[in-house]
Design a protein around this motif. Structure first.
Motif, short mmCIF file in Angstrom:
data_model
loop_
_atom_site.label_atom_id
_atom_site.label_comp_id
_atom_site.label_asym_id
_atom_site.label_seq_id
_atom_site.Cartn_x
_atom_site.Cartn_y
_atom_site.Cartn_z
N ALA A 63 1.22 -0.83 0.28
CA ALA A 63 -0.19 -0.12 0.13
C ALA A 63 0.38 1.87 0.04
O ALA A 63 0.84 1.93 -0.88
CB ALA A 63 -0.85 -0.26 0.78
N ASP A 64 2.10 0.97 1.09
CA ASP A 64 3.42 2.35 1.36
C ASP A 64 3.76 2.48 -0.34
O ASP A 64 3.92 3.87 -1.19
CB ASP A 64 3.91 2.31 2.08
N ARG A 65 4.57 0.84 -0.83
CA ARG A 65 4.58 1.15 -2.53
C ARG A 65 4.07 1.74 -3.66
O ARG A 65 4.91 2.71 -4.27
CB ARG A 65 5.04 -0.23 -2.99
N LEU A 66 2.49 1.58 -3.68
CA LEU A 66 1.99 2.08 -4.67
C LEU A 66 0.87 2.75 -4.20
O LEU A 66 -0.01 3.53 -5.36
CB LEU A 66 1.22 1.39 -4.90
N ALA A 67 1.20 3.92 -2.89
CA ALA A 67 0.17 4.55 -2.88
C ALA A 67 0.29 6.34 -4.00
O ALA A 67 -0.52 6.41 -3.97
CB ALA A 67 0.81 5.15 -1.49
N GLY A 68 1.29 6.03 -4.55
CA GLY A 68 0.99 7.34 -5.70
C GLY A 68 0.13 6.76 -6.62
O GLY A 68 -0.19 7.56 -7.98
N GLU A 69 0.12 5.34 -6.85
CA GLU A 69 -0.25 4.80 -8.06
C GLU A 69 -2.07 5.56 -8.03
O GLU A 69 -2.79 5.63 -8.23
CB GLU A 69 -0.37 3.58 -8.92
N MET A 70 -2.65 4.86 -6.60
CA MET A 70 -3.54 5.36 -5.72
C MET A 70 -3.66 7.43 -6.04
O MET A 70 -5.17 7.39 -5.92
CB MET A 70 -3.95 4.87 -4.02
N GLU A 71 -2.53 6.93 -5.49
CA GLU A 71 -3.31 9.28 -6.26
C GLU A 71 -3.57 9.89 -7.75
O GLU A 71 -4.41 10.38 -7.74
CB GLU A 71 -1.87 9.94 -5.29
N LYS A 72 -2.66 8.60 -8.24
CA LYS A 72 -3.13 9.01 -9.84
C LYS A 72 -4.53 9.11 -9.80
O LYS A 72 -5.50 9.32 -10.93
CB LYS A 72 -2.57 8.02 -10.77
N LEU A 73 -5.24 8.11 -9.27
CA LEU A 73 -6.94 7.63 -9.48
C LEU A 73 -7.22 8.66 -8.64
O LEU A 73 -8.86 9.00 -8.54
CB LEU A 73 -7.34 6.19 -8.03
N GLY A 74 -6.86 9.71 -7.92
CA GLY A 74 -7.01 10.54 -7.19
C GLY A 74 -7.81 10.40 -5.54
O GLY A 74 -8.33 11.35 -5.16
N TYR A 75 -6.52 9.02 -4.89
CA TYR A 75 -6.81 9.54 -3.74
C TYR A 75 -5.53 10.25 -2.81
O TYR A 75 -5.20 10.28 -3.14
CB TYR A 75 -6.96 7.95 -3.54
N GLU A 76 -6.28 10.47 -1.85
CA GLU A 76 -5.23 11.47 -1.05
C GLU A 76 -4.55 10.13 -0.46
O GLU A 76 -5.64 9.17 0.36
CB GLU A 76 -5.99 12.16 0.08
N ALA A 77 -2.99 9.50 0.25
CA ALA A 77 -2.70 8.75 1.09
C ALA A 77 -2.58 8.95 2.57
O ALA A 77 -2.10 10.44 2.40
CB ALA A 77 -1.89 7.94 0.19
N LEU A 78 -3.72 8.75 3.57
CA LEU A 78 -3.31 9.41 4.94
C LEU A 78 -2.45 9.00 5.99
O LEU A 78 -2.76 8.28 7.21
CB LEU A 78 -4.70 9.43 5.37
N GLY A 79 -2.04 7.40 4.84
CA GLY A 79 -0.98 6.41 6.17
C GLY A 79 -1.85 5.42 7.22
O GLY A 79 -2.82 5.30 6.46
N LYS A 80 -1.67 5.26 8.32
CA LYS A 80 -1.94 4.13 8.84
C LYS A 80 -3.00 5.31 9.86
O LYS A 80 -4.52 4.76 9.65
CB LYS A 80 -1.54 4.01 9.95
N TYR A 81 -3.64 6.47 9.85
CA TYR A 81 -4.57 7.21 9.78
C TYR A 81 -4.94 7.22 11.06
O TYR A 81 -6.22 6.64 11.63
CB TYR A 81 -5.57 7.27 8.98
N GLY A 82 -4.79 6.52 12.18
CA GLY A 82 -4.42 6.49 14.17
C GLY A 82 -4.82 5.15 13.85
O GLY A 82 -5.38 4.59 15.28
N LEU A 83 -4.74 4.08 13.00
CA LEU A 83 -4.89 2.96 12.70
C LEU A 83 -3.67 1.86 13.07
O LEU A 83 -3.54 1.42 11.45
CB LEU A 83 -6.47 2.53 12.58
#
Length: 169
Positions: A63-83
């Motif tokens: 998920a970390d390695r491919l976060a940039g690909e998710m961002e290309k789909l319009g997602y904001e990567a927020l890491g663990k976000y508390g969990l």
């Protein structure tokens, strides 16, 4: 952000599948499964019109390695976000459309909890109706206060999770 609870929309399963296909194309063989969770996954249930998705990966590091690909789909990567163990992505800025909660199998308890609640609500329509009514009342009472909305349903959700996990056994 305005708190909006809508009547069930028959397009939600299709919107899940469309987005799931995009996520599958990114994670390919690293993806074990992808679940439609949350209120939009329960037919007939009122919900905030945001599709909750839970991809299960072989390794959460993907998920970390491919976060940039998710961002290309319009997602904001927020890491663990508390969990711990989760990777969280959201799409849509002010007009949210999707939340993605990624886990690997080390997060099996979280995976089980989400799936159990979904399945329990599908099998107990009277409980789904009570939950939907509560959410609608809270959205009307706190239209601009997501924190108060979340706090207002917290005890109901905790009880729902306990019932769902017991029912699942």
């Amino acid at each position: 952000m305005k708190v909006t609870v809508s009547s069930y929309n028959h397009k939600w399963p299709m919107l899940f599948e469309e987005e799931a296909e995009k996520i599958r194309s990114i994670f390919k063989d690293e993806l074990i499964d992808i679940h439609h969770i949350g209120s939009t996954s329960v037919p007939g249930l009122q919900a905030k019109p945001i599709i909750d998705m839970m991809p299960v990966l072989k390794e959460i590091a993907e998920a970390d390695r491919l976060a940039g690909e998710m961002e290309k789909l319009g997602y904001e990567a927020l890491g663990k976000y508390g969990l711990p163990g989760r990777r969280y992505f959201r799409k849509g800025k002010e007009k949210r459309t999707h939340h993605v909660h990624m886990y690997d199998l080390s997060g099996q308890d979280e995976i089980d909890r989400h799936v159990a609640v979904r399945d329990y609500l599908m099998s107990h329509p009277e409980e789904a109706l009570r939950y939907g009514n509560l959410k609608q009342q809270l959205a009307e009472s706190y239209p601009r206060d997501i924190e108060a909305y979340m706090n207002g349903k917290d005890q109901f959700v905790k009880n729902l999770e306990r019932k769902a996990m017991k029912w699942r056994e």
